[in-house]
Design a protein around this motif. Structure first.
Motif, PDB file in Angstrom:
ATOM      1  N   LEU A   1       0.917  -1.637   0.247  1.00  0.00           N
ATOM      2  CA  LEU A   1       0.046  -0.108   0.133  1.00  0.00           C
ATOM      3  C   LEU A   1       0.718   1.296   0.096  1.00  0.00           C
ATOM      4  O   LEU A   1       0.509   2.365  -0.352  1.00  0.00           O
ATOM      5  CB  LEU A   1      -0.839   0.191   1.314  1.00  0.00           C
ATOM      6  CG  LEU A   1      -1.961  -1.571   1.257  1.00  0.00           C
ATOM      7  CD1 LEU A   1      -2.489  -1.027   2.114  1.00  0.00           C
ATOM      8  CD2 LEU A   1      -2.829  -0.938   0.059  1.00  0.00           C
ATOM      9  N   ASN A   2       1.605   1.294   0.185  1.00  0.00           N
ATOM     10  CA  ASN A   2       3.058   2.115   0.890  1.00  0.00           C
ATOM     11  C   ASN A   2       3.772   2.466  -0.790  1.00  0.00           C
ATOM     12  O   ASN A   2       4.558   3.580  -0.953  1.00  0.00           O
ATOM     13  CB  ASN A   2       3.641   2.448   2.098  1.00  0.00           C
ATOM     14  CG  ASN A   2       3.177   2.359   3.062  1.00  0.00           C
ATOM     15  OD1 ASN A   2       2.007   3.165   2.937  1.00  0.00           O
ATOM     16  ND2 ASN A   2       3.802   1.550   4.073  1.00  0.00           N
ATOM     17  N   LYS A   3       3.754   1.334  -1.487  1.00  0.00           N
ATOM     18  CA  LYS A   3       3.979   1.694  -3.284  1.00  0.00           C
ATOM     19  C   LYS A   3       3.410   2.957  -3.734  1.00  0.00           C
ATOM     20  O   LYS A   3       1.570   3.015  -3.789  1.00  0.00           O
ATOM     21  CB  LYS A   3       4.405   0.715  -3.776  1.00  0.00           C
ATOM     22  CG  LYS A   3       5.516   0.122  -2.697  1.00  0.00           C
ATOM     23  CD  LYS A   3       6.146   0.395  -2.928  1.00  0.00           C
ATOM     24  CE  LYS A   3       7.743  -0.429  -2.256  1.00  0.00           C
ATOM     25  NZ  LYS A   3       8.351   0.147  -2.551  1.00  0.00           N
ATOM     26  N   GLU A   4       4.316   4.034  -4.842  1.00  0.00           N
ATOM     27  CA  GLU A   4       3.761   4.128  -5.692  1.00  0.00           C
ATOM     28  C   GLU A   4       3.226   3.412  -6.856  1.00  0.00           C
ATOM     29  O   GLU A   4       3.738   2.419  -7.312  1.00  0.00           O
ATOM     30  CB  GLU A   4       4.374   5.985  -6.603  1.00  0.00           C
ATOM     31  CG  GLU A   4       4.712   6.536  -5.039  1.00  0.00           C
ATOM     32  CD  GLU A   4       3.348   7.682  -4.577  1.00  0.00           C
ATOM     33  OE1 GLU A   4       2.697   7.775  -5.269  1.00  0.00           O
ATOM     34  OE2 GLU A   4       3.195   7.541  -3.437  1.00  0.00           O
ATOM     35  N   GLU A   5       2.057   4.053  -7.710  1.00  0.00           N
ATOM     36  CA  GLU A   5       1.941   2.955  -9.101  1.00  0.00           C
ATOM     37  C   GLU A   5       2.601   3.863 -10.205  1.00  0.00           C
ATOM     38  O   GLU A   5       3.328   4.992 -10.031  1.00  0.00           O
ATOM     39  CB  GLU A   5       0.075   3.646  -9.707  1.00  0.00           C
ATOM     40  CG  GLU A   5      -0.888   3.136  -8.304  1.00  0.00           C
ATOM     41  CD  GLU A   5      -0.808   1.506  -8.947  1.00  0.00           C
ATOM     42  OE1 GLU A   5      -0.024   0.953  -9.640  1.00  0.00           O
ATOM     43  OE2 GLU A   5      -1.449   1.193  -8.383  1.00  0.00           O
ATOM     44  N   PRO A   6       3.057   2.737 -10.416  1.00  0.00           N
ATOM     45  CA  PRO A   6       2.104   1.620 -11.829  1.00  0.00           C
ATOM     46  C   PRO A   6       3.055   0.304 -10.764  1.00  0.00           C
ATOM     47  O   PRO A   6       2.738  -0.411 -10.533  1.00  0.00           O
ATOM     48  CB  PRO A   6       2.765   1.569 -12.558  1.00  0.00           C
ATOM     49  CG  PRO A   6       3.723   1.777 -13.160  1.00  0.00           C
ATOM     50  CD  PRO A   6       4.465   3.820 -11.860  1.00  0.00           C
ATOM     51  N   ASN A   7       4.116   0.703  -9.334  1.00  0.00           N
ATOM     52  CA  ASN A   7       4.321   0.154  -8.866  1.00  0.00           C
ATOM     53  C   ASN A   7       3.984  -1.141  -8.000  1.00  0.00           C
ATOM     54  O   ASN A   7       3.548  -2.479  -7.908  1.00  0.00           O
ATOM     55  CB  ASN A   7       6.006   0.646  -8.274  1.00  0.00           C
ATOM     56  CG  ASN A   7       7.205   0.433  -8.714  1.00  0.00           C
ATOM     57  OD1 ASN A   7       7.051   0.118 -10.015  1.00  0.00           O
ATOM     58  ND2 ASN A   7       7.818   1.004  -7.520  1.00  0.00           N
ATOM     59  N   LYS A   8       2.583  -0.413  -7.413  1.00  0.00           N
ATOM     60  CA  LYS A   8       2.009  -1.613  -6.570  1.00  0.00           C
ATOM     61  C   LYS A   8       1.115  -2.012  -7.227  1.00  0.00           C
ATOM     62  O   LYS A   8       1.327  -3.644  -6.898  1.00  0.00           O
ATOM     63  CB  LYS A   8       1.344   0.248  -5.629  1.00  0.00           C
ATOM     64  CG  LYS A   8      -0.195  -1.064  -4.747  1.00  0.00           C
ATOM     65  CD  LYS A   8      -1.219   0.237  -4.578  1.00  0.00           C
ATOM     66  CE  LYS A   8      -0.691   1.196  -3.903  1.00  0.00           C
ATOM     67  NZ  LYS A   8      -2.167   2.290  -3.257  1.00  0.00           N
ATOM     68  N   SER A   9       0.260  -1.644  -8.085  1.00  0.00           N
ATOM     69  CA  SER A   9      -0.272  -2.400  -8.827  1.00  0.00           C
ATOM     70  C   SER A   9       0.792  -4.207 -10.027  1.00  0.00           C
ATOM     71  O   SER A   9       0.453  -5.423  -9.276  1.00  0.00           O
ATOM     72  CB  SER A   9      -0.633  -2.265 -10.278  1.00  0.00           C
ATOM     73  OG  SER A   9      -1.798  -0.805  -9.600  1.00  0.00           O
ATOM     74  N   CYS A  10       1.896  -3.311 -10.354  1.00  0.00           N
ATOM     75  CA  CYS A  10       2.498  -4.057 -10.887  1.00  0.00           C
ATOM     76  C   CYS A  10       3.704  -5.529  -9.553  1.00  0.00           C
ATOM     77  O   CYS A  10       3.371  -6.797  -9.519  1.00  0.00           O
ATOM     78  CB  CYS A  10       3.889  -3.811 -11.336  1.00  0.00           C
ATOM     79  SG  CYS A  10       5.185  -4.715 -12.075  1.00  0.00           S
ATOM     80  N   LEU A  11       3.541  -5.156  -8.130  1.00  0.00           N
ATOM     81  CA  LEU A  11       4.211  -5.736  -7.545  1.00  0.00           C
ATOM     82  C   LEU A  11       2.526  -6.848  -6.273  1.00  0.00           C
ATOM     83  O   LEU A  11       3.199  -7.739  -6.373  1.00  0.00           O
ATOM     84  CB  LEU A  11       4.471  -5.212  -5.586  1.00  0.00           C
ATOM     85  CG  LEU A  11       5.743  -4.593  -6.392  1.00  0.00           C
ATOM     86  CD1 LEU A  11       6.200  -3.311  -5.127  1.00  0.00           C
ATOM     87  CD2 LEU A  11       6.995  -5.506  -5.551  1.00  0.00           C
ATOM     88  N   LEU A  12       1.758  -5.823  -7.007  1.00  0.00           N
ATOM     89  CA  LEU A  12       0.314  -6.853  -6.261  1.00  0.00           C
ATOM     90  C   LEU A  12      -0.189  -8.277  -6.961  1.00  0.00           C
ATOM     91  O   LEU A  12      -0.262  -9.180  -6.737  1.00  0.00           O
ATOM     92  CB  LEU A  12      -0.951  -6.119  -6.370  1.00  0.00           C
ATOM     93  CG  LEU A  12      -0.783  -5.186  -5.004  1.00  0.00           C
ATOM     94  CD1 LEU A  12      -1.844  -3.695  -4.847  1.00  0.00           C
ATOM     95  CD2 LEU A  12      -0.562  -5.995  -3.047  1.00  0.00           C
TER      96      LEU A  12
END
Length: 123
Positions: free
Chosen positions: A10-21
């Motif tokens: 949740l603390n990651k910014e997009e697009p990294n958040k979606s990629c990591l999830l």
């Protein structure tokens, strides 16, 4: 999802958040014996309580990657060894579609190391 790992994503910014999830989901869907925890401040995935991969972002490029614990046993040109002797990483561009087939092939080969006994599992 454990609380610490939940905050990591949740603390990651997009697009990294979606990629990591998305990577998290792909990893967890490979085998019912995979569990998620957090080690060294990053999400860690274990097969029968034995660490087999991590998710992290590169400090210089901020791009996500999968770190394969037993990477030295995996022969894929997409895996980078760098200065590591045991582990290898699979870098992901969060702005492109994930190469799901490649990711699944790498994960399958890594899990096979544990399933076949090449990597010893205590317990």
């Amino acid at each position: 999802m454990i609380q610490e790992a939940h905050h990591y994503y949740l603390n990651k910014e997009e697009p990294n958040k979606s990629c990591l999830l998305a990577l998290r989901s792909i990893i967890l869907n490979q085998d019912e014996n995979i569990s998620e925890t957090q080690k060294y401040g990053m999400p860690c995935f274990c097969y029968k309580n034995k660490m087999f991969c991590y998710l992290w972002t590169d400090k210089k490029t901020d791009q996500p990657y999968m770190l394969m614990v037993e990477g030295k046993h995996l022969d894929f040109p997409e895996l980078e060894e760098g200065a590591r002797t045991r582990m290898k990483i699979f870098s992901v561009n969060p702005n492109l579609d994930l190469p799901i087939k490649t990711i699944e092939q790498i994960l399958k080969k890594a899990l096979d190391l544990y399933r076949t006994g090449l990597i010893k599992i205590k317990g």
